[in-house]
Design a protein around this motif. Structure first.
Motif, PDB file in Angstrom:
ATOM      1  N   UNK A   2       0.831  -1.211   0.000  1.00 36.78           N
ATOM      2  CA  UNK A   2       0.000   0.000   0.000  1.00 36.78           C
ATOM      3  C   UNK A   2       0.864   1.259   0.000  1.00 36.78           C
ATOM      4  N   UNK A   3       1.954   1.212  -0.750  1.00 36.99           N
ATOM      5  CA  UNK A   3       2.935   2.302  -0.709  1.00 36.99           C
ATOM      6  C   UNK A   3       2.360   3.650  -1.128  1.00 36.99           C
ATOM      7  N   UNK A   4       1.340   3.659  -1.963  1.00 35.05           N
ATOM      8  CA  UNK A   4       0.792   4.920  -2.463  1.00 35.05           C
ATOM      9  C   UNK A   4      -0.276   5.521  -1.554  1.00 35.05           C
ATOM     10  N   UNK A   5      -0.671   4.797  -0.520  1.00 36.54           N
ATOM     11  CA  UNK A   5      -1.779   5.247   0.319  1.00 36.54           C
ATOM     12  C   UNK A   5      -1.420   5.333   1.803  1.00 36.54           C
TER      13      UNK A   5
ATOM     14  N   UNK B  74       6.250  -4.283  -2.038  1.00 46.15           N
ATOM     15  CA  UNK B  74       6.551  -2.980  -2.621  1.00 46.15           C
ATOM     16  C   UNK B  74       7.347  -2.158  -1.605  1.00 46.15           C
ATOM     17  N   UNK B  75       7.292  -0.851  -1.688  1.00 45.29           N
ATOM     18  CA  UNK B  75       8.070   0.018  -0.787  1.00 45.29           C
ATOM     19  C   UNK B  75       7.274   0.485   0.429  1.00 45.29           C
ATOM     20  N   UNK B  76       6.233  -0.258   0.801  1.00 46.58           N
ATOM     21  CA  UNK B  76       5.406   0.146   1.935  1.00 46.58           C
ATOM     22  C   UNK B  76       6.230   0.340   3.202  1.00 46.58           C
ATOM     23  N   UNK B  77       7.118  -0.603   3.508  1.00 50.83           N
ATOM     24  CA  UNK B  77       7.889  -0.520   4.744  1.00 50.83           C
ATOM     25  C   UNK B  77       8.783   0.721   4.749  1.00 50.83           C
ATOM     26  N   UNK B  78       9.379   1.038   3.619  1.00 48.16           N
ATOM     27  CA  UNK B  78      10.220   2.237   3.532  1.00 48.16           C
ATOM     28  C   UNK B  78       9.403   3.497   3.780  1.00 48.16           C
ATOM     29  N   UNK B  79       8.207   3.542   3.222  1.00 48.63           N
ATOM     30  CA  UNK B  79       7.330   4.696   3.433  1.00 48.63           C
ATOM     31  C   UNK B  79       6.944   4.801   4.905  1.00 48.63           C
TER      32      UNK B  79
END
Length: 332
Positions: free
Chosen positions: A18-21, A48-53
């Motif tokens: 859910x990196x975009x939300x 995806x990059x969720x954890x980074x976000x």
């Protein structure tokens, strides 16, 4: 040595791809006027990059938080992990693409304390990812004028007079833990209803804040919008049947159990099959499922509760939908 600050509300956010939300979701929690909060984010094996976000948003914040990074186990597993480590007086679950107003938790918490409610809820609107309102809570549901018993609230939800979604309910943690209420692992449909209805059943008091404070984002890639398969179609049915046995084990009122089995379950099945029919499932396979004895027997058990819901278009609509699905699924 000074002890840890007392936590009023533990906010549990399961995250999967859910990196975009997720940034907007987390910021809405960090901006809450209620400060006695702990934030528990469970990254459920995102690829995806969720954890980074998540880590970027939480860098340097003063609000107590925990980030759990686990292998993918599904949304129920992630929420249950949050329950296990939560320390707040109340639990609040927020999906990683939804968001809440800055005064959501302070209003819910204060009202829960004032009414001694085990479950407190507010209204929620369906919105686009950009925030445009698609459907308001009051377009389909109502608010309660005063606190009621948990079993009364459960019946109101079964009658679809009120509704509590994942991001609109506040739950007494001690009650949830004491009664062993958890989300059904392995399910991605109706697992929230299964949890909420059991929580309502065990609650002494249930009340609501009569305004919309939560926003349920509708996006094409969300769990409720992806193409379905036949196994997913009846997940809600299985959980509602499990709920009927659960209520019977606790000697619930037979009226509630009969209402669940003869009305709520068949109409929920109709909605699930209609949603699947609009997906990419083979028509031949779907018709075979509809004509199976398991589905047909549940449809035959349908009975519209005129005494409870009254006469009107809703009853006619429900009767026509169930009848069509049972005798002429192609027309349905």
């Amino acid at each position: 040595m000074q002890g840890q600050p007392h936590v009023f509300v533990s906010v549990i956010v399961p995250v999967y791809n859910c990196e975009n939300y997720v940034r907007k979701t987390l910021v809405s929690v960090l901006n809450q006027k209620l400060r006695e909060i702990e934030l528990i984010v469970v990254n459920d094996g995102s690829t995806d990059d969720s954890l980074s976000v998540i880590m970027e948003v939480l860098d340097g914040v003063t609000m107590p938080y925990k980030v759990i990074d686990q292998e993918n186990g599904g949304v129920s597993s992630a929420r249950n992990r949050g329950i296990e480590i939560a320390s707040g007086d109340y639990l609040f679950f927020l999906d990683s693409d939804d968001y809440i107003d800055e005064d959501c938790l302070v209003k819910l918490h204060n009202a829960a304390v004032e009414t001694q409610a085990d479950v407190m809820f507010c209204g929620f609107d369906h919105v686009t990812a950009m925030g445009s309102c698609l459907r308001r809570y009051c377009d389909r549901f109502t608010y309660m004028h005063s606190a009621v018993t948990g079993q009364e609230a459960m019946m109101k939800m079964l009658m679809r007079q009120i509704w509590i979604c994942t991001g609109s309910g506040l739950y007494n943690r001690e009650m949830i833990v004491r009664k062993g209420i958890r989300y059904a692992v392995g399910y991605s449909r109706a697992e929230d209803q299964h949890f909420t209805l059991r929580a309502l059943f065990h609650s002494k008091n249930v009340a609501n804040v009569t305004e919309t404070l939560s926003h349920y984002v509708q996006r094409p890639s969300s769990n409720t919008k992806v193409p379905l398969n036949l196994d997913q179609t009846l997940q809600s049915t299985y959980l509602l049947e499990d709920l009927s046995h659960y209520l019977a084990d606790y000697h619930a009122d037979e009226i509630a159990i009969n209402f669940l089995v003869s009305y709520f379950l068949p109409t929920t099945m109709c909605s699930a099959i209609a949603e699947t029919a609009s997906s990419n499932v083979s028509k031949h396979e779907l018709l075979a499922l509809i004509n199976s004895e398991g589905v047909q027997s549940r449809l035959r058990s349908f009975s519209y509760p005129w005494k409870s819901l009254g006469f009107g278009l809703r009853g006619i609509r429900d009767m026509v939908r169930v009848k069509l699905l049972r005798v002429s699924p192609s027309m349905f």
